[in-house]
Write a protein that holds these residues in place. Structure first.
Motif, PDB file in Angstrom:
ATOM      1  N   ASP A 160      38.298 135.376  78.010  1.00 25.62           N
ATOM      2  CA  ASP A 160      38.719 135.263  79.409  1.00 25.62           C
ATOM      3  C   ASP A 160      40.020 134.469  79.396  1.00 25.62           C
ATOM      4  O   ASP A 160      40.041 133.293  79.042  1.00 25.62           O
ATOM      5  CB  ASP A 160      37.665 134.543  80.255  1.00 25.62           C
ATOM      6  N   GLN A 161      41.104 135.148  79.737  1.00 20.51           N
ATOM      7  CA  GLN A 161      42.421 134.498  79.739  1.00 20.51           C
ATOM      8  C   GLN A 161      42.694 133.963  81.140  1.00 20.51           C
ATOM      9  O   GLN A 161      42.753 134.726  82.102  1.00 20.51           O
ATOM     10  CB  GLN A 161      43.500 135.510  79.327  1.00 20.51           C
ATOM     11  N   VAL A 162      42.845 132.654  81.246  1.00 24.38           N
ATOM     12  CA  VAL A 162      42.967 132.005  82.550  1.00 24.38           C
ATOM     13  C   VAL A 162      44.093 130.987  82.549  1.00 24.38           C
ATOM     14  O   VAL A 162      44.531 130.520  81.493  1.00 24.38           O
ATOM     15  CB  VAL A 162      41.646 131.302  82.944  1.00 24.38           C
ATOM     16  N   GLU A 163      44.550 130.628  83.747  1.00 21.69           N
ATOM     17  CA  GLU A 163      45.498 129.527  83.843  1.00 21.69           C
ATOM     18  C   GLU A 163      44.805 128.249  83.386  1.00 21.69           C
ATOM     19  O   GLU A 163      43.749 127.882  83.894  1.00 21.69           O
ATOM     20  CB  GLU A 163      46.015 129.365  85.273  1.00 21.69           C
ATOM     21  N   LEU A 164      45.395 127.584  82.433  1.00 19.48           N
ATOM     22  CA  LEU A 164      44.774 126.386  81.862  1.00 19.48           C
ATOM     23  C   LEU A 164      45.861 125.490  81.289  1.00 19.48           C
ATOM     24  O   LEU A 164      46.680 125.928  80.476  1.00 19.48           O
ATOM     25  CB  LEU A 164      43.780 126.779  80.761  1.00 19.48           C
ATOM     26  N   GLY A 181      29.454 132.613  74.810  1.00 21.32           N
ATOM     27  CA  GLY A 181      30.187 133.140  73.664  1.00 21.32           C
ATOM     28  C   GLY A 181      31.502 133.798  73.999  1.00 21.32           C
ATOM     29  O   GLY A 181      31.989 134.653  73.244  1.00 21.32           O
ATOM     30  N   ILE A 182      32.099 133.404  75.123  1.00 25.90           N
ATOM     31  CA  ILE A 182      33.398 133.926  75.528  1.00 25.90           C
ATOM     32  C   ILE A 182      34.467 132.919  75.090  1.00 25.90           C
ATOM     33  O   ILE A 182      34.318 131.721  75.318  1.00 25.90           O
ATOM     34  CB  ILE A 182      33.469 134.120  77.057  1.00 25.90           C
ATOM     35  N   ARG A 183      35.521 133.390  74.485  1.00 30.29           N
ATOM     36  CA  ARG A 183      36.600 132.498  74.090  1.00 30.29           C
ATOM     37  C   ARG A 183      37.580 132.306  75.256  1.00 30.29           C
ATOM     38  O   ARG A 183      37.962 133.272  75.923  1.00 30.29           O
ATOM     39  CB  ARG A 183      37.351 133.046  72.876  1.00 30.29           C
ATOM     40  N   THR A 184      37.968 131.068  75.471  1.00 30.73           N
ATOM     41  CA  THR A 184      38.933 130.750  76.518  1.00 30.73           C
ATOM     42  C   THR A 184      40.348 130.874  75.966  1.00 30.73           C
ATOM     43  O   THR A 184      40.664 130.308  74.921  1.00 30.73           O
ATOM     44  CB  THR A 184      38.726 129.316  77.036  1.00 30.73           C
ATOM     45  N   GLU A 185      41.180 131.628  76.681  1.00 31.49           N
ATOM     46  CA  GLU A 185      42.591 131.758  76.312  1.00 31.49           C
ATOM     47  C   GLU A 185      43.429 131.256  77.476  1.00 31.49           C
ATOM     48  O   GLU A 185      43.171 131.597  78.633  1.00 31.49           O
ATOM     49  CB  GLU A 185      42.934 133.217  75.991  1.00 31.49           C
ATOM     50  N   ALA A 186      44.436 130.443  77.191  1.00 33.95           N
ATOM     51  CA  ALA A 186      45.244 129.815  78.230  1.00 33.95           C
ATOM     52  C   ALA A 186      46.545 130.561  78.459  1.00 33.95           C
ATOM     53  O   ALA A 186      47.347 130.704  77.537  1.00 33.95           O
ATOM     54  CB  ALA A 186      45.550 128.371  77.849  1.00 33.95           C
ATOM     55  N   TRP A 187      46.743 131.033  79.713  1.00 36.60           N
ATOM     56  CA  TRP A 187      48.087 131.443  80.091  1.00 36.60           C
ATOM     57  C   TRP A 187      48.711 130.292  80.873  1.00 36.60           C
ATOM     58  O   TRP A 187      48.027 129.449  81.406  1.00 36.60           O
ATOM     59  CB  TRP A 187      48.115 132.758  80.854  1.00 36.60           C
ATOM     60  N   ARG A 265      46.505 124.523  90.646  1.00 38.18           N
ATOM     61  CA  ARG A 265      47.013 125.800  90.140  1.00 38.18           C
ATOM     62  C   ARG A 265      48.519 125.875  90.353  1.00 38.18           C
ATOM     63  O   ARG A 265      49.032 125.433  91.382  1.00 38.18           O
ATOM     64  CB  ARG A 265      46.364 126.976  90.867  1.00 38.18           C
ATOM     65  N   THR A 266      49.198 126.478  89.402  1.00 36.34           N
ATOM     66  CA  THR A 266      50.603 126.814  89.603  1.00 36.34           C
ATOM     67  C   THR A 266      50.770 128.322  89.762  1.00 36.34           C
ATOM     68  O   THR A 266      51.865 128.799  90.051  1.00 36.34           O
ATOM     69  CB  THR A 266      51.468 126.324  88.426  1.00 36.34           C
ATOM     70  N   GLY A 267      49.681 129.059  89.565  1.00 34.56           N
ATOM     71  CA  GLY A 267      49.667 130.503  89.736  1.00 34.56           C
ATOM     72  C   GLY A 267      48.717 130.895  90.850  1.00 34.56           C
ATOM     73  O   GLY A 267      48.136 130.039  91.534  1.00 34.56           O
ATOM     74  N   PRO A 268      48.493 132.208  91.040  1.00 32.58           N
ATOM     75  CA  PRO A 268      47.651 132.690  92.137  1.00 32.58           C
ATOM     76  C   PRO A 268      46.176 132.306  91.983  1.00 32.58           C
ATOM     77  O   PRO A 268      45.691 132.042  90.883  1.00 32.58           O
ATOM     78  CB  PRO A 268      47.814 134.218  92.064  1.00 32.58           C
ATOM     79  N   ASP A 269      45.473 132.349  93.103  1.00 33.15           N
ATOM     80  CA  ASP A 269      44.032 132.116  93.131  1.00 33.15           C
ATOM     81  C   ASP A 269      43.331 133.444  92.821  1.00 33.15           C
ATOM     82  O   ASP A 269      43.528 134.435  93.531  1.00 33.15           O
ATOM     83  CB  ASP A 269      43.625 131.624  94.526  1.00 33.15           C
ATOM     84  N   PRO A 270      42.496 133.483  91.764  1.00 28.48           N
ATOM     85  CA  PRO A 270      41.830 134.746  91.397  1.00 28.48           C
ATOM     86  C   PRO A 270      40.909 135.304  92.481  1.00 28.48           C
ATOM     87  O   PRO A 270      40.621 136.509  92.474  1.00 28.48           O
ATOM     88  CB  PRO A 270      41.014 134.367  90.152  1.00 28.48           C
ATOM     89  N   GLU A 271      40.469 134.472  93.398  1.00 24.25           N
ATOM     90  CA  GLU A 271      39.590 134.965  94.460  1.00 24.25           C
ATOM     91  C   GLU A 271      40.329 135.812  95.480  1.00 24.25           C
ATOM     92  O   GLU A 271      39.728 136.659  96.143  1.00 24.25           O
ATOM     93  CB  GLU A 271      38.907 133.784  95.169  1.00 24.25           C
TER      94      GLU A 271
END
Length: 280
Positions: A160-164, A181-187, A265-271
């Motif tokens: 799951d690539q998320v703002e982080l 078991g999901i790997r976190t990926e930071a954009w 957040r500096t990017g959009p809200d996923p909701e």
């Protein structure tokens, strides 16, 4: 420069640090990716929405690096969500990249109001079963979106690539990822706007280690176990961002950065983010 690998939940390995090309102009993408590959990056992250998949593909072809030594990620754009449209969009991305397969394919945004990500995921499962993708995942999915996905599928996203970043540390979401078991990926791992890179706490840690503030933040991500994809078109910064494996932050450094979380957040809200749906 040797980048460690992270093992995904299906056994596929992904370099923990890769090169992102978000907002890299198409005309500059080929040169930027070529520089990144020369600096030692082997994971490249693009997306249909970035309109630079062709430039990525050209740089990969130019490099002479064996395909099995590269890890290529791209993403499905919002307007193409849905079963059949996903299959067609994937073919288009693959053609632009000039590849026979991609290593990781992500649903770019959940768009819960559109209610198409379940059908989209079923198309992802087919592409994965057909071995056209080595791993499938999502981007910007929050816990409710992931839970709904689990209800309809036996395939857990690999990533799951998320703002982080230190101003948005997403502790609850990261704990959920770890549980399943999901790997976190930071954009946007360095946060947009530049405030993080001039933060006094980060600056003090950087001075202590004789490093740039960007290197300190990237090192923080790596020590959390996050997959990280910084982007730049500046050759010196491209090289600097990968030069983070010969020092380590100590417990006091990690604790100080943990205290920077602002939930900002500096990017959009996923909701609510819906750009590209219905042709917009």
């Amino acid at each position: 420069m040797s980048v460690p690998n992270i093992i995904l939940n299906n056994g596929v390995s992904i370099p923990q640090l890769g090169f992102g090309v978000w907002q890299v102009p198409p005309a500059e993408t080929r040169a930027a990716v070529r520089t990144a590959l020369e600096a030692g990056y082997r994971s490249i992250d693009t997306a249909a929405a970035y309109e630079n998949e062709s430039g990525v593909g050209e740089a990969l072809a130019d490099s002479g690096i064996p395909r099995q030594d590269l890890f290529v990620t791209t993403k499905l754009w919002n307007r193409n969500q849905g079963y059949e449209t996903t299959l067609r969009a994937f073919d288009d991305s693959l053609a632009k990249l000039g590849l026979d397969y991609v290593d990781l394919y992500l649903i770019h945004w959940p768009m819960p109001a559109a209610d198409r990500y379940i059908d989209t995921w079923q198309a992802f499962e087919k592409l994965y079963a057909d071995r056209r993708i080595r791993a499938i995942g999502v981007s910007n999915f929050q816990i409710p979106h992931l839970e709904r996905l689990f209800e309809s599928s036996g395939v857990v996203p690999a990533v799951d690539q998320v703002e982080l970043h230190p101003y948005l540390q997403q502790r609850e979401l990261r704990a959920f990822h770890e549980e399943f078991g999901i790997r976190t990926e930071a954009w946007s791992p360095l946060a947009k706007g530049g405030a993080l890179l001039t933060d006094p706490v980060v600056a003090d840690i950087a001075a202590k280690h004789g490093r740039s503030t960007a290197q300190v933040v990237l090192r923080w991500h790596l020590q959390l176990g996050t997959i990280v994809i910084p982007k730049s078109v500046t050759p010196a910064r491209i090289r600097e961002n990968i030069a983070v494996f010969d020092f380590a932050l100590d417990e006091a450094d990690m604790a100080a950065i943990a205290g920077l979380d602002r939930g900002r957040r500096t990017g959009p809200d996923p909701e609510t983010f819906n750009l590209g749906f219905d042709g917009a």
